[in-house]
Every structure is written in structure tokens, then in C-alpha cells.
Design a protein around this motif. Structure first.
Motif, mmCIF file in Angstrom:
data_model
loop_
_atom_site.group_PDB
_atom_site.id
_atom_site.type_symbol
_atom_site.label_atom_id
_atom_site.label_comp_id
_atom_site.label_asym_id
_atom_site.label_seq_id
_atom_site.Cartn_x
_atom_site.Cartn_y
_atom_site.Cartn_z
ATOM 1 N N GLY A 169 48.912 9.107 142.305
ATOM 2 C CA GLY A 169 50.332 8.907 142.604
ATOM 3 C C GLY A 169 50.834 7.594 142.029
ATOM 4 O O GLY A 169 51.919 7.521 141.434
ATOM 5 N N LYS A 170 50.020 6.555 142.177
ATOM 6 C CA LYS A 170 50.405 5.230 141.646
ATOM 7 C C LYS A 170 50.474 5.283 140.128
ATOM 8 O O LYS A 170 51.425 4.804 139.514
ATOM 9 C CB LYS A 170 49.355 4.183 142.070
ATOM 10 N N GLN A 171 49.446 5.863 139.550
ATOM 11 C CA GLN A 171 49.358 5.954 138.095
ATOM 12 C C GLN A 171 50.553 6.720 137.511
ATOM 13 O O GLN A 171 51.074 6.377 136.460
ATOM 14 C CB GLN A 171 48.029 6.638 137.725
ATOM 15 N N CYS A 172 50.993 7.751 138.239
ATOM 16 C CA CYS A 172 52.138 8.562 137.767
ATOM 17 C C CYS A 172 53.466 7.925 138.164
ATOM 18 O O CYS A 172 54.528 8.449 137.843
ATOM 19 C CB CYS A 172 52.081 9.975 138.354
ATOM 20 N N ASN A 173 53.372 6.849 138.917
ATOM 21 C CA ASN A 173 54.572 6.159 139.393
ATOM 22 C C ASN A 173 55.417 7.051 140.318
ATOM 23 O O ASN A 173 56.638 7.012 140.284
ATOM 24 C CB ASN A 173 55.393 5.684 138.188
ATOM 25 N N PHE A 174 54.721 7.858 141.131
ATOM 26 C CA PHE A 174 55.405 8.694 142.115
ATOM 27 C C PHE A 174 55.539 7.885 143.412
ATOM 28 O O PHE A 174 54.784 8.082 144.359
ATOM 29 C CB PHE A 174 54.616 9.982 142.390
ATOM 30 N N THR A 177 53.312 14.052 148.709
ATOM 31 C CA THR A 177 53.616 15.466 148.484
ATOM 32 C C THR A 177 53.907 15.731 147.003
ATOM 33 O O THR A 177 53.429 16.698 146.428
ATOM 34 C CB THR A 177 54.804 15.901 149.359
ATOM 35 N N ARG A 178 54.648 14.813 146.411
ATOM 36 C CA ARG A 178 54.974 14.979 144.996
ATOM 37 C C ARG A 178 53.688 14.910 144.151
ATOM 38 O O ARG A 178 53.507 15.683 143.207
ATOM 39 C CB ARG A 178 55.965 13.887 144.576
ATOM 40 N N THR A 179 52.815 13.966 144.515
ATOM 41 C CA THR A 179 51.547 13.827 143.788
ATOM 42 C C THR A 179 50.701 15.086 143.966
ATOM 43 O O THR A 179 50.148 15.629 143.003
ATOM 44 C CB THR A 179 50.762 12.594 144.313
ATOM 45 N N ALA A 180 50.626 15.562 145.215
ATOM 46 C CA ALA A 180 49.829 16.770 145.494
ATOM 47 C C ALA A 180 50.367 17.958 144.696
ATOM 48 O O ALA A 180 49.600 18.728 144.121
ATOM 49 C CB ALA A 180 49.850 17.075 146.989
ATOM 50 N N THR A 181 51.692 18.073 144.639
ATOM 51 C CA THR A 181 52.308 19.185 143.900
ATOM 52 C C THR A 181 51.919 19.132 142.426
ATOM 53 O O THR A 181 51.594 20.146 141.821
ATOM 54 C CB THR A 181 53.843 19.123 144.062
ATOM 55 N N LYS A 182 51.933 17.922 141.871
ATOM 56 C CA LYS A 182 51.557 17.787 140.455
ATOM 57 C C LYS A 182 50.106 18.232 140.243
ATOM 58 O O LYS A 182 49.797 18.975 139.310
ATOM 59 C CB LYS A 182 51.738 16.338 139.976
ATOM 60 N N ILE A 183 49.213 17.780 141.134
ATOM 61 C CA ILE A 183 47.789 18.119 140.975
ATOM 62 C C ILE A 183 47.593 19.642 141.076
ATOM 63 O O ILE A 183 46.876 20.250 140.274
ATOM 64 C CB ILE A 183 46.942 17.363 142.029
ATOM 65 N N ILE A 184 48.272 20.255 142.040
ATOM 66 C CA ILE A 184 48.151 21.713 142.207
ATOM 67 C C ILE A 184 48.675 22.431 140.950
ATOM 68 O O ILE A 184 48.037 23.336 140.427
ATOM 69 C CB ILE A 184 48.910 22.193 143.474
#
Ligand SMILES: Nc1nc2c(ncn2[C@@H]2O[C@H](COP(=O)(O)OP(=O)(O)OP(=O)(O)O)[C@@H](O)[C@H]2O)c(=O)[nH]1
Ligand SMILES: [Mg+2]
Length: 254
Positions: free
Chosen positions: A222-227, A237-244
Motif C-alpha cells: 500500500g505504501k509503495q503504491c502510495n495508496f 481495502t484499496r491495496t487489497a483490491t489491487k492485489i486481488i
């Protein structure tokens, strides 16, 4: 609605040979012992088709193949790359000898494993409709593949319970927007990919992982993606959505 079980039983009865299509990344989870037992009970030949073989290494494929070969002939296919399809055609023709009419090939498997895609890649045309959203094929459908082969496409045969949400996420049966516990599913994906191919995971997300748990890894991504949220904490949640999404779109190789 006809029950899945009745539909599957009927296809097994009607077909001359069955394909059990499984997902290369989850061979055991996507095999179905009930289906296999019924095929064996009716004494029908069957072939285990390991689809999505483009998503795992050759070494892992060979291991799975040698394990499953004890049960039935095994063919790897990538419907995406159109590989393994000639072998599959040959194996079908070698397993049954029927003259004067088409060989009926029943195609069974969990939702979203790629049953319709396998049929299309053998047929060489997009005859069977496919979709990233599971539960796409409704009812049975006949697809003529030429050289005397007639496929029977079926809907995904195994209805899942709510409690199998993790498996539904991992197998792409539900997309991120339909999962209740997105963070939990993303953590399972992190565990699976780190366990199988840590280097690829690190390079895909451009992170370095020591011995953090899957929750910490999610935070790191999440940090790396700047979310980030307003106060600077990670939008989980945004990070989890990206991973999924990355996993379900086949971007994380194992
Ligand atoms: N990477 C990769 N993706 C695949 C492959 N085969 C199928 N897919 C993808 O998996 C998803 C499901 O494919 P379908 O062929 O619709 O699966 P199905 O088993 O017929 O699904 P239902 O009809 O819903 O039960 C689609 O997004 C396909 O593009 C493959 O060999 N490799
Ligand atoms: Mg289908």
C-alpha cells in the motif's frame, strides 16, 4: 433449475469420455472426488486437463503431472497461449474408438477453471462463450471441434458456500467487488505467492520482504503504491483490491 449434481451426472452418462479441467495453480483444490468417483463408477475414460499452465513454472507442472498420472492421463494446456491443444486432441482420439458418429467429450470442472476456453483453444475458434466472471456458462452447450469430436460445455459444477470465500477469491470465482473480506483474501494471496515465488512477488511490487507477516506485507505494498488516506495511513481495502485484481488477472506468477 436443474441441480448441478443432476446435470453433471447426466453429462457423465451421455459422454464417451470426460475432461476434468483443473487450475494449474490449485490442482488439489479444483479436483472433485465426487465427479471422479462417478466417472469411474460408470467406467468412462477421462483425461485430467491442467489448464492455465502459463501461470506456473514447468517444474511445478511436471510434479503435478507425475502425481496425477496415477489417476488418469494428464495433459497440460494453456488456453491463453494455445499450447497443449494438439496433445489433448490426440489423447481424446486415442482414448475412445467410435466409428460412424461424433465422440462426445463432456467437459467438467469448477467455475472459472477455463472449461469453455479449453474447448475454444482445441476447436480453434471462439465457439464457447467465456468470461472472467465465473458462472458464465449456463446449461449445457454442444461445440463441434471437427475431426469427429463434439464437446459438451457445462457450467462450473461446484457451488461454493459463503464460508469458502477465500477459495472463491483465490480461484477467481468472485471478483474483488463481490468479496466481503477483501483484506483477508488479499492476505491469503500474499501467503500463497510468497510461499511459491517470493522473488517474482518482490519484483512485481518493488518491495523487499524479510520475515513480515502477510498483513505487514499488504501495508508495505500500500505504501509503495502510495495508496494512502488523508491522515497518511495505508488504504488497506484499496491495496487489497489491487492485489486481488493482479492475482485474478494472472499478473502474479507462481
Ligand atoms: N492465464 C490464463 N487464463 C485463462 C486460461 N484459460 C482461461 N483463462 C481465463 O479464465 C477465465 C475463465 O475462463 P472460462 O473459459 O470462461 O472458464 P469456465 O470454466 O468456462 O467458467 P464458467 O463457465 O463460469 O464455469 C477467463 O478470464 C479466461 O480468460 C489460461 O490457460 N491461462
Ligand atoms: Mg464456461
Amino acid at each position: 433449475m436443474v441441480s448441478y449434481k443432476a446435470l453433471v451426472k447426466n453429462v457423465i452418462k451421455k459422454a464417451d469420455i470426460l475432461l476434468e479441467v483443473i487450475d494449474a495453480r490449485f490442482p488439489e483444490e479444483t479436483r472433485n472426488s465426487e465427479v471422479e468417483r462417478e466417472i469411474i463408477r460408470l467406467n468412462k475414460p477421462f483425461i485430467i486437463v491442467i489448464n492455465k499452465s502459463d501461470l506456473i513454472s514447468r517444474e511445478k507442472l511436471e510434479k503435478t503431472k507425475s502425481r496425477l498420472s496415477k489417476i488418469a492421463p494428464v495433459i497440460f494446456v494453456s488456453s491463453k497461449d494455445r499450447s497443449g491443444t494438439t496433445m489433448l486432441r490426440h489423447q481424446i482420439l486415442a482414448s475412445v474408438s467410435i466409428k460412424g458418429r461424433n465422440i462426445l467429450v463432456g467437459t467438467l470442472g469448477y467455475p472459472n477453471v477455463g472449461k469453455s476456453s479449453v474447448i475454444n483453444s482445441v476447436t480453434g475458434r471462439r465457439r464457447a462463450s467465456t468470461s472472467p466472471i465465473s458462472g458464465h456458462t449456463k446449461g449445457i452447450q454442444h461445440v463441434d471441434a471437427g475431426s469427429g469430436i463434439m464437446f459438451i460445455d457445462t457450467p462450473g459444477v461446484i457451488p461454493f458456500d459463503e464460508k469458502d470465500e477465500y477459495l472463491q477469491g483465490l480461484l477467481g470465482i468472485k471478483d474483488a467487488t463481490h468479496l466481503k473480506d477483501q483484506i483477508g483474501v488479499a492476505m491469503k494471496i500474499i501467503e500463497k505467492v510468497l510461499d511459491e515465488n517470493k522473488a517474482a512477488f518482490e519484483s512485481f511490487y518493488n518491495v523487499k520482504i524479510e520475515d513480515e507477516n502477510s498483513y505487514d506485507v499488504l501495508e508495505l505494498i500500500g505504501k509503495q503504491c502510495n495508496f494512502l488516506q488523508k491522515k497518511g495511513e495505508v488504504d488497506e481495502t484499496r491495496t487489497a483490491t489491487k492485489i486481488i485484481n493482479d492475482w485474478q488477472n494472472g499478473l502474479l506468477l507462481i
